[in-house]
Design an enzyme around this catalytic site. Structure first.
Site, PDB file in Angstrom:
ATOM      1  N   LYS A  43       0.849  -1.202   0.000  1.00 31.21           N
ATOM      2  CA  LYS A  43       0.000   0.000   0.000  1.00 31.21           C
ATOM      3  C   LYS A  43       0.879   1.243   0.000  1.00 31.21           C
ATOM      4  CE  LYS A  43      -3.324   3.039   0.744  1.00 31.21           C
ATOM      5  NZ  LYS A  43      -4.237   3.461  -0.358  1.00 31.21           N
ATOM      6  N   CYS A 128      -2.454  10.038  -6.496  1.00 31.08           N
ATOM      7  CA  CYS A 128      -3.592   9.788  -5.599  1.00 31.08           C
ATOM      8  C   CYS A 128      -4.633  10.888  -5.772  1.00 31.08           C
ATOM      9  CB  CYS A 128      -3.171   9.724  -4.136  1.00 31.08           C
ATOM     10  SG  CYS A 128      -4.641   9.555  -3.085  1.00 31.08           S
TER      11      CYS A 128
HETATM   12  O1  RRO Z   1      -5.828   5.823  -0.778  1.00 27.73           O
HETATM   13  C1  RRO Z   1      -6.486   6.253  -1.747  1.00 27.73           C
HETATM   14  O2  RRO Z   1      -7.513   6.938  -1.616  1.00 27.73           O
HETATM   15  C2  RRO Z   1      -6.065   6.014  -3.134  1.00 27.73           C
HETATM   16  C3  RRO Z   1      -4.783   6.225  -3.579  1.00 27.73           C
HETATM   17 BR1  RRO Z   1      -3.370   6.656  -2.446  1.00 27.73          BR
HETATM   18  C4  RRO Z   1      -4.500   6.082  -4.969  1.00 27.73           C
HETATM   19  O3  RRO Z   1      -3.373   6.256  -5.448  1.00 27.73           O
HETATM   20  N1  RRO Z   1      -5.524   5.751  -5.793  1.00 27.73           N
HETATM   21  C5  RRO Z   1      -6.775   5.552  -5.348  1.00 27.73           C
HETATM   22  O4  RRO Z   1      -7.674   5.273  -6.152  1.00 27.73           O
HETATM   23  N2  RRO Z   1      -7.035   5.681  -4.003  1.00 27.73           N
END
Ligand code: RRO
Length: 309
Positions: A43, A128
């Site tokens: 993650k 993100c």
């Molecule tokens: O954690 C998120 O909300 C998230 C991330 Br870091 C990302 O790179 N892509 C996404 O769809 N959710």
């Protein structure tokens, strides 16, 4: 039959999880390591642990998913400790994702990785879409150029970057010009399509709580955009920069299409969330079936060879 060369390593197949799905905890990562996936990624981490956005923040949809997780994670040390220990048991490298809230935070985390004994591949997430007040970094071409210049002044380990989807040929050209200046190991296209809105018509209501219901879209909805991004970068980047194709892979056929566009590895997010780790068995089997039907016995016989009319 599905062996894949990536970053000077041989993987048993090109399938892996997309960062964020099934990789938040040691238990989940251990399950990926034991699964039929060819590799796995952690993650996206920040320096400090984060709780992320309020729930509900993920919804599975008939044609995909919407999420606004908000970068919940256990902090870089949790994932780095795990990777340093796990890499000794594995014969393929671990992919390690980071997503700092600022350029300085990314540099600090990369310094830590560089100094550590981590032998795997680092993925810098510049896309993100879900942290309130933080735009997707890779939509700013100058800022992306600036962070990559700072990074490659000291970072000597393999590095890839996770990109958001682009929708204009001028943007593919501009981003490729930036990326071609640096010794990147790979790019990963695409992150979720940012800030979509899904509505429950019966309730006349949004389906996730953060950001007034706006969230990143994944799954079948995004496959044509994902394929376009893989193809656009495959035809523009230096051949030394490999591509991970992510977006809308629910079947062996989808995987085959990403490979035709030029992807070398394939990440599965929404469908892994729906189906769990057995998805990797199914996708491997289905991809082999299509290759057999078509008379291919190695991916390299068709990878990147999409025909034009
Ligand atoms: O954690 C998120 O909300 C998230 C991330 Br870091 C990302 O790179 N892509 C996404 O769809 N959710």
């Amino acid at each position: 039959m599905l062996e894949t060369n990536f970053a000077n390593n041989l993987f048993k197949n090109p399938f892996m999880n997309a960062s964020g799905v099934h990789c938040m905890t040691v238990e989940e990562m251990d399950q990926l390591a034991k699964s039929e996936a060819g590799a796995f990624i952690t993650k996206s981490a920040t320096i400090a642990q984060r709780k992320g956005n309020p729930k509900p923040r993920y919804r599975s949809l008939d044609l995909g998913s919407i999420n606004s997780m908000g970068l919940p994670n256990e902090g870089i040390d949790y994932y780095l400790d795990y990777a340093l220990q796990k890499q000794e048991e594995q014969d393929v490298p671990i992919f390690f994702s980071i997503a700092g809230m600022s350029p300085d935070e990314n540099i600090q985390m990369l310094e830590k990785i560089e100094k550590s004994s981590f032998k795997g591949i680092t993925e810098l997430n510049l896309s993100c879409p879900n942290v309130p007040g933080k735009p997707q970094a890779a939509y700013d071409f100058e800022a992306t150029d600036a962070i990559l210049a700072r990074i490659f002044a000291f970072f000597k380990k393999p590095l890839g970057i996770k990109l958001p989807p682009y929708f204009d040929l001028a943007h593919f050209d501009a981003m490729a010009d930036v990326l071609n200046k640096y010794p990147l190991t790979y790019i990963n296209s695409i992150n979720s399509v940012g800030n979509g809105l899904f509505i429950d018509t019966d309730k006349e209501q949004v389906v996730i709580k953060p950001k007034n219901g706006f969230g990143g879209i994944g799954g079948e909805y995004v496959k044509p955009t994902a394929l376009a991004n893989v193809r656009a970068f495959y035809t523009r980047l230096n051949p030394s920069i490999q591509i991970i194709g992510t977006g809308g892979i629910t079947s062996g056929r989808d995987a085959f299409e990403h490979l035709l566009c030029g992807a070398s590895m394939l990440q599965v997010g929404t469908q892994l969330q729906k189906e769990g780790v057995p998805v990797f068995d199914r996708l491997s089997r289905e991809l082999k079936e299509i290759m057999t039907e078509k008379g291919y016995d190695h991916i390299e016989q068709f990878r990147g060879k999409l025909k034009e009319m």
